[in-house]
Design a protein around this motif. Structure first.
Motif, PDB file in Angstrom:
ATOM      1  N   LYS A  82      -2.722  -1.658  -5.037  1.00 12.76           N
ATOM      2  CA  LYS A  82      -1.913  -1.276  -6.383  1.00 12.76           C
ATOM      3  C   LYS A  82      -1.573  -2.418  -7.294  1.00 12.76           C
ATOM      4  CE  LYS A  82       0.510   2.521  -3.839  1.00 12.76           C
ATOM      5  NZ  LYS A  82       1.668   2.980  -3.353  1.00 12.76           N
ATOM      6  N   PRO A  83      -1.096  -2.239  -8.434  1.00 13.95           N
ATOM      7  CA  PRO A  83      -0.867  -3.718  -9.211  1.00 13.95           C
ATOM      8  C   PRO A  83       0.157  -4.690  -8.711  1.00 13.95           C
ATOM      9  CG  PRO A  83      -0.889  -1.513 -10.601  1.00 13.95           C
ATOM     10  CD  PRO A  83      -0.989  -0.896  -9.159  1.00 13.95           C
ATOM     11  N   TYR A 104     -13.425  -1.636  10.701  1.00  9.97           N
ATOM     12  CA  TYR A 104     -13.373  -1.262   9.370  1.00  9.97           C
ATOM     13  C   TYR A 104     -12.079  -1.037   8.864  1.00  9.97           C
ATOM     14  CZ  TYR A 104     -18.408  -1.309   9.633  1.00  9.97           C
ATOM     15  OH  TYR A 104     -19.877  -1.894   9.894  1.00  9.97           O
ATOM     16  N   LEU A 105     -11.467  -1.148   7.784  1.00  6.22           N
ATOM     17  CA  LEU A 105     -10.366  -0.859   6.986  1.00  6.22           C
ATOM     18  C   LEU A 105     -10.626  -0.027   5.790  1.00  6.22           C
ATOM     19  CD1 LEU A 105      -8.570  -4.457   7.137  1.00  6.22           C
ATOM     20  CD2 LEU A 105      -8.099  -2.585   8.766  1.00  6.22           C
ATOM     21  N   LEU A 106      -9.959   0.939   5.730  1.00  3.49           N
ATOM     22  CA  LEU A 106     -10.393   1.770   4.565  1.00  3.49           C
ATOM     23  C   LEU A 106      -9.270   1.457   3.489  1.00  3.49           C
ATOM     24  CD1 LEU A 106     -11.115   5.708   4.657  1.00  3.49           C
ATOM     25  CD2 LEU A 106      -9.660   4.767   3.148  1.00  3.49           C
ATOM     26  N   VAL A 107     -10.068   1.128   2.281  1.00  2.00           N
ATOM     27  CA  VAL A 107      -9.131   0.665   1.299  1.00  2.00           C
ATOM     28  C   VAL A 107      -9.413   1.655   0.159  1.00  2.00           C
ATOM     29  CG1 VAL A 107      -8.955  -1.109  -0.346  1.00  2.00           C
ATOM     30  CG2 VAL A 107      -9.419  -1.622   2.030  1.00  2.00           C
ATOM     31  N   ALA A 108      -8.052   2.061  -0.681  1.00  3.64           N
ATOM     32  CA  ALA A 108      -8.301   2.852  -1.934  1.00  3.64           C
ATOM     33  C   ALA A 108      -7.873   1.649  -3.180  1.00  3.64           C
ATOM     34  CB  ALA A 108      -7.344   3.946  -1.837  1.00  3.64           C
ATOM     35  N   GLY A 109      -8.581   2.113  -4.178  1.00  2.61           N
ATOM     36  CA  GLY A 109      -8.240   1.257  -5.635  1.00  2.61           C
ATOM     37  C   GLY A 109      -7.286   1.936  -6.320  1.00  2.61           C
ATOM     38  N   ASN A 110      -6.106   1.661  -6.183  1.00  3.34           N
ATOM     39  CA  ASN A 110      -5.028   2.438  -7.222  1.00  3.34           C
ATOM     40  C   ASN A 110      -4.532   1.380  -8.130  1.00  3.34           C
ATOM     41  OD1 ASN A 110      -4.423   3.741  -4.008  1.00  3.34           O
ATOM     42  ND2 ASN A 110      -4.940   5.152  -5.871  1.00  3.34           N
ATOM     43  N   ASP A 111      -5.362   0.847  -9.097  1.00  3.38           N
ATOM     44  CA  ASP A 111      -4.808  -0.224  -9.921  1.00  3.38           C
ATOM     45  C   ASP A 111      -5.969  -0.307 -10.904  1.00  3.38           C
ATOM     46  OD1 ASP A 111      -4.260  -2.632 -11.377  1.00  3.38           O
ATOM     47  OD2 ASP A 111      -4.172  -3.823  -9.770  1.00  3.38           O
ATOM     48  N   PRO A 112      -5.667   0.320 -12.228  1.00 10.44           N
ATOM     49  CA  PRO A 112      -6.438   0.338 -13.388  1.00 10.44           C
ATOM     50  C   PRO A 112      -6.884  -1.078 -13.856  1.00 10.44           C
ATOM     51  CG  PRO A 112      -4.044   0.624 -14.430  1.00 10.44           C
ATOM     52  CD  PRO A 112      -4.212   0.688 -12.528  1.00 10.44           C
ATOM     53  N   ASP A 113      -6.762  -2.257 -13.337  1.00 10.45           N
ATOM     54  CA  ASP A 113      -6.860  -3.408 -13.717  1.00 10.45           C
ATOM     55  C   ASP A 113      -8.161  -3.718 -12.762  1.00 10.45           C
ATOM     56  OD1 ASP A 113      -7.497  -6.346 -14.023  1.00 10.45           O
ATOM     57  OD2 ASP A 113      -5.517  -6.718 -14.764  1.00 10.45           O
ATOM     58  N   VAL A 115     -10.248  -6.295 -12.458  1.00  8.45           N
ATOM     59  CA  VAL A 115     -10.176  -7.903 -12.025  1.00  8.45           C
ATOM     60  C   VAL A 115      -9.377  -8.097 -10.834  1.00  8.45           C
ATOM     61  CG1 VAL A 115      -9.999 -10.352 -12.780  1.00  8.45           C
ATOM     62  CG2 VAL A 115     -11.167  -8.780 -14.344  1.00  8.45           C
ATOM     63  N   ARG A 116      -7.911  -7.582 -11.185  1.00  9.29           N
ATOM     64  CA  ARG A 116      -6.869  -7.732 -10.097  1.00  9.29           C
ATOM     65  C   ARG A 116      -7.163  -7.117  -8.761  1.00  9.29           C
ATOM     66  NH1 ARG A 116      -1.563  -6.392 -12.980  1.00  9.29           N
ATOM     67  NH2 ARG A 116      -2.611  -4.136 -12.719  1.00  9.29           N
ATOM     68  N   THR A 117      -7.780  -5.980  -8.974  1.00 11.42           N
ATOM     69  CA  THR A 117      -8.341  -5.146  -7.777  1.00 11.42           C
ATOM     70  C   THR A 117      -9.326  -6.132  -7.045  1.00 11.42           C
ATOM     71  OG1 THR A 117      -8.060  -3.109  -9.022  1.00 11.42           O
ATOM     72  CG2 THR A 117      -9.347  -3.120  -6.843  1.00 11.42           C
ATOM     73  N   ALA A 118     -10.125  -6.817  -7.652  1.00 11.49           N
ATOM     74  CA  ALA A 118     -11.187  -7.565  -7.003  1.00 11.49           C
ATOM     75  C   ALA A 118     -10.511  -8.941  -6.457  1.00 11.49           C
ATOM     76  CB  ALA A 118     -12.209  -8.066  -8.129  1.00 11.49           C
ATOM     77  N   GLN A 123      -8.249 -11.405  -1.459  1.00  9.93           N
ATOM     78  CA  GLN A 123      -7.281 -11.637  -0.590  1.00  9.93           C
ATOM     79  C   GLN A 123      -6.791 -10.920   0.765  1.00  9.93           C
ATOM     80  OE1 GLN A 123      -3.644 -11.409  -2.959  1.00  9.93           O
ATOM     81  NE2 GLN A 123      -4.425 -12.584  -4.507  1.00  9.93           N
ATOM     82  N   LEU A 124      -7.315  -9.684   0.858  1.00  9.68           N
ATOM     83  CA  LEU A 124      -7.299  -9.016   1.726  1.00  9.68           C
ATOM     84  C   LEU A 124      -8.542  -9.240   2.801  1.00  9.68           C
ATOM     85  CD1 LEU A 124      -5.886  -6.493   3.369  1.00  9.68           C
ATOM     86  CD2 LEU A 124      -7.752  -4.861   2.098  1.00  9.68           C
ATOM     87  N   CYS A 125      -9.642  -9.489   2.474  1.00 13.32           N
ATOM     88  CA  CYS A 125     -10.836  -9.836   3.095  1.00 13.32           C
ATOM     89  C   CYS A 125     -10.585 -10.990   3.718  1.00 13.32           C
ATOM     90  CB  CYS A 125     -12.293 -10.170   2.284  1.00 13.32           C
ATOM     91  SG  CYS A 125     -12.887  -8.484   1.797  1.00 13.32           S
ATOM     92  N   ASP A 126      -9.808 -12.104   3.320  1.00 12.38           N
ATOM     93  CA  ASP A 126      -9.722 -13.502   3.769  1.00 12.38           C
ATOM     94  C   ASP A 126      -8.631 -13.142   4.869  1.00 12.38           C
ATOM     95  OD1 ASP A 126     -11.158 -14.868   2.268  1.00 12.38           O
ATOM     96  OD2 ASP A 126      -9.646 -15.398   0.610  1.00 12.38           O
ATOM     97  N   LEU A 127      -7.608 -12.313   4.479  1.00 17.40           N
ATOM     98  CA  LEU A 127      -6.731 -12.087   5.586  1.00 17.40           C
ATOM     99  C   LEU A 127      -7.296 -11.187   6.951  1.00 17.40           C
ATOM    100  CD1 LEU A 127      -3.525 -12.076   5.923  1.00 17.40           C
ATOM    101  CD2 LEU A 127      -3.433  -9.958   5.001  1.00 17.40           C
ATOM    102  N   ALA A 128      -8.353 -10.547   6.638  1.00 14.03           N
ATOM    103  CA  ALA A 128      -9.107  -9.695   7.720  1.00 14.03           C
ATOM    104  C   ALA A 128     -10.114 -10.402   8.535  1.00 14.03           C
ATOM    105  CB  ALA A 128      -9.647  -8.442   6.972  1.00 14.03           C
TER     106      ALA A 128
END
Length: 277
Positions: A82-83, A104-113, A115-118, A123-128
């Protein structure tokens, strides 16, 4: 029996959402699945929230059932970007997912931006990465990652290797996507796919769209989705997570009975799709 009957099959949490995670593992084993999907974080406010973080009795029990049955965890759900998402806050969930052996981790995109979602996905990929986990974005027409083309843009923009896309036939169809779009995307984006069927007619309103997707899908091969086309547009042999919530059927049939029937139906679709080769 074709070689595709040896394709790894996973029982998704939503298919047997009335069960606790340890029961899901047992159900998957009893119904002949190789894998199970576990929902460590609820998808909606009214879903049960299980205590999985840290050394909890529920986690110990789930680990014990996995060990006893030999069933493995394919994916862990659900992470929402999310934002205002603080990606670092997901670390305990990732630790649990890794401990359970998820891939795998299931991810949902709940952010209209976008660029920020990417950025959040990166960040999540680095953490994972240290946990050997692959955060994968599942496009859904009512989220901000609406279809495979948009989700693929976000995945590409993240610039990370340990990410990808999850294709779910009902979302794929309802977003109006084409199998040509799937074929044009990098093969390495697809670690696994979800599987279900649905009526051919696309819902006209959001309420019906959500209701069908969350509560009343159809057994693979009994609806109007182009399952063969989707399978043939994706890499051969990727694991299949069978995600078929059917609330009406669940009132009269036990989870293991439904899981068995769905597995047989999926194998029949695979046979029909690849049997002519």
């Amino acid at each position: 029996m074709s070689q595709h009957n040896h394709r790894p099959l996973s029982l998704a949490a939503l298919t047997v959402i009335e069960l606790t995670p340890p029961q899901m593992v047992e159900c998957a084993a009893e119904a002949g699945y190789d894998f199970v999907g576990l929902r460590l974080l609820p998808a909606t406010a009214h879903e049960v929230r299980y205590d999985f973080i840290g050394d909890t009795p529920l986690k110990r029990e789930t680990l014990a059932r996995l060990k006893d049955t030999g069933v493995r965890v394919l994916d862990a759900e659900i992470l929402r970007l999310k934002p205002d998402t603080d990606v670092a806050g997901y670390k305990p969930m990732l630790e649990t997912a890794a401990e359970l052996g998820a891939r795998y981790l299931l991810v949902a995109g709940n952010d209209p931006d976008e660029v920020r979602t990417a950025e959040h996905l990166a960040q999540l990929c680095d953490l994972a990465a240290p946990f050997g986990l692959t955060p994968s974005l599942e496009p859904m027409p009512w989220t901000d990652a609406k279809d495979v083309t948009q989700a693929a843009r976000i995945v590409k923009a993240s610039g990370k290797q340990n990410t990808g896309l999850i294709v779910d036939p009902i979302h794929f169809d309802r977003a109006g996507s084409s199998t040509d779009e799937l074929r044009s995307l990098p093969r390495e984006y697809f670690g696994y796919l979800q599987f279900c069927d649905a009526p051919a007619g696309r819902p006209k309103d959001l309420e019906t769209l959500l209701y069908q997707a969350r509560c009343e899908r159809l057994i693979p091969g009994e609806g109007g989705l182009d399952l063969a086309g989707i399978l043939l547009a994706l890499p051969d042999g990727v694991p299949i997570s069978i995600e078929v919530p059917m609330e009406t059927w669940a009132k009269t049939a036990k989870a293991v009975e439904r899981a068995r029937r769905l597995r047989e139906a999926t194998l029949a679709v695979l046979d029909k799709t690849y049997g002519r080769n």
